[in-house]
Design a protein around this motif. Structure first.
Motif, PDB file in Angstrom:
ATOM      1  N   PHE A 178      11.539 -17.486   8.973  1.00  0.00           N
ATOM      2  CA  PHE A 178      10.766 -17.875   7.903  1.00  0.00           C
ATOM      3  C   PHE A 178      10.792 -19.430   7.825  1.00  0.00           C
ATOM      4  O   PHE A 178      10.006 -20.213   7.630  1.00  0.00           O
ATOM      5  CB  PHE A 178      11.707 -17.222   6.796  1.00  0.00           C
ATOM      6  N   ARG A 179      11.996 -20.143   8.440  1.00  0.00           N
ATOM      7  CA  ARG A 179      12.051 -21.475   8.318  1.00  0.00           C
ATOM      8  C   ARG A 179      11.003 -22.068   9.120  1.00  0.00           C
ATOM      9  O   ARG A 179      10.213 -22.930   8.949  1.00  0.00           O
ATOM     10  CB  ARG A 179      13.511 -21.965   8.569  1.00  0.00           C
ATOM     11  N   MET A 180      10.859 -21.425  10.641  1.00  0.00           N
ATOM     12  CA  MET A 180       9.795 -21.860  11.497  1.00  0.00           C
ATOM     13  C   MET A 180       8.504 -21.773  10.993  1.00  0.00           C
ATOM     14  O   MET A 180       7.750 -22.673  11.057  1.00  0.00           O
ATOM     15  CB  MET A 180       9.967 -20.896  12.654  1.00  0.00           C
ATOM     16  N   LEU A 181       8.247 -20.726  10.445  1.00  0.00           N
ATOM     17  CA  LEU A 181       6.909 -20.636   9.743  1.00  0.00           C
ATOM     18  C   LEU A 181       6.461 -21.721   8.655  1.00  0.00           C
ATOM     19  O   LEU A 181       5.521 -22.317   8.585  1.00  0.00           O
ATOM     20  CB  LEU A 181       6.694 -18.999   8.845  1.00  0.00           C
ATOM     21  N   ILE A 182       7.454 -21.915   7.779  1.00  0.00           N
ATOM     22  CA  ILE A 182       7.035 -22.727   6.744  1.00  0.00           C
ATOM     23  C   ILE A 182       7.219 -24.484   7.496  1.00  0.00           C
ATOM     24  O   ILE A 182       6.192 -25.305   7.159  1.00  0.00           O
ATOM     25  CB  ILE A 182       8.275 -22.924   5.675  1.00  0.00           C
ATOM     26  N   ASP A 183       7.888 -24.580   8.353  1.00  0.00           N
ATOM     27  CA  ASP A 183       8.012 -25.832   9.132  1.00  0.00           C
ATOM     28  C   ASP A 183       6.587 -26.125   9.885  1.00  0.00           C
ATOM     29  O   ASP A 183       6.070 -27.233   9.740  1.00  0.00           O
ATOM     30  CB  ASP A 183       9.116 -25.941  10.030  1.00  0.00           C
ATOM     31  N   ILE A 184       6.094 -24.975  10.196  1.00  0.00           N
ATOM     32  CA  ILE A 184       4.515 -25.330  11.068  1.00  0.00           C
ATOM     33  C   ILE A 184       3.600 -25.943   9.858  1.00  0.00           C
ATOM     34  O   ILE A 184       2.924 -26.928   9.980  1.00  0.00           O
ATOM     35  CB  ILE A 184       4.110 -23.939  11.400  1.00  0.00           C
ATOM     36  N   PHE A 185       3.739 -25.184   8.649  1.00  0.00           N
ATOM     37  CA  PHE A 185       2.789 -25.769   7.630  1.00  0.00           C
ATOM     38  C   PHE A 185       3.268 -26.964   7.181  1.00  0.00           C
ATOM     39  O   PHE A 185       2.331 -27.841   6.838  1.00  0.00           O
ATOM     40  CB  PHE A 185       2.686 -24.528   6.534  1.00  0.00           C
TER      41      PHE A 185
END
Length: 185
Positions: free
Chosen positions: A43-50
């Motif tokens: 979840f953190r990785m996904l948000i960090d991409i954005f």
């Protein structure tokens, strides 16, 4: 511990998206993002991409499409320190709204947003979980434009290229970013 330095983030996150065959109807391969959201690392990785994509773009608002776009969009808005705008299904917002109808596979649907949700000139990222036929994303884009906002980019976690939504959006000269794609629908 897993070494993420040379990791293909798109492929890694795609591995956390569950495929549910024949849901909600026969022949549909539903792409379920809940496993990705349940794991704090993914979840953190996904948000960090954005976040890293938009942190230098002078964004004023993030607009999220009902309903899974609310999950990603509100967290992204928080991380970028900007406001969040929900674009909801018809009849869900309590104040004066502007509406946009769009076509579904079997009929039509309508999305709405409050008339005071954005101001002319606001720079907005419009986000949802999945780009299928592109109808919902284009309806949200039209609503934001009608109120004078500038949509910097439309974004999603998943694109289903075979359904043509990504092409529809790009052919309308609307910028689109997705993290991963799945063949089939």
């Amino acid at each position: 511990m897993e070494n993420l330095s040379n990791l293909d983030y798109s492929r890694y996150l795609k591995g956390w998206i569950r495929t549910v065959p024949n849901w909600p109807s026969e022949g549909v391969m539903f792409r379920d993002i809940t496993p990705l959201l349940q794991n704090p690392k993914t979840f953190r990785m996904l948000i960090d991409i954005f976040v890293h994509r938009y942190m230098g773009e002078r964004i004023d608002m993030v607009a999220g499409l009902d309903a899974r776009g609310f999950i990603i969009g509100s967290v992204l808005a928080y991380e970028l320190n900007v406001g969040f705008v929900p674009i909801r299904k018809k009849g869900k917002l309590p104040f004066t709204t502007v509406a946009e109808e769009y076509e579904l596979e079997y009929g039509n649907a309508t999305v709405e947003m409050h008339t005071d949700a954005v101001k002319p000139g606001d720079r907005v990222v419009l986000i949802d979980d999945l780009i299928a036929t592109g109808g919902t994303m284009m309806a949200g884009y039209k609503l934001l434009n009608r109120l004078g906002a500038e949509v910097v980019e439309t974004a999603g976690i998943i694109e289903l290229p075979e359904l043509g939504g990504g092409d529809l959006i790009r052919n309308a000269q609307v910028p689109l970013f997705t993290v991963c794609s799945f063949d089939g629908h």
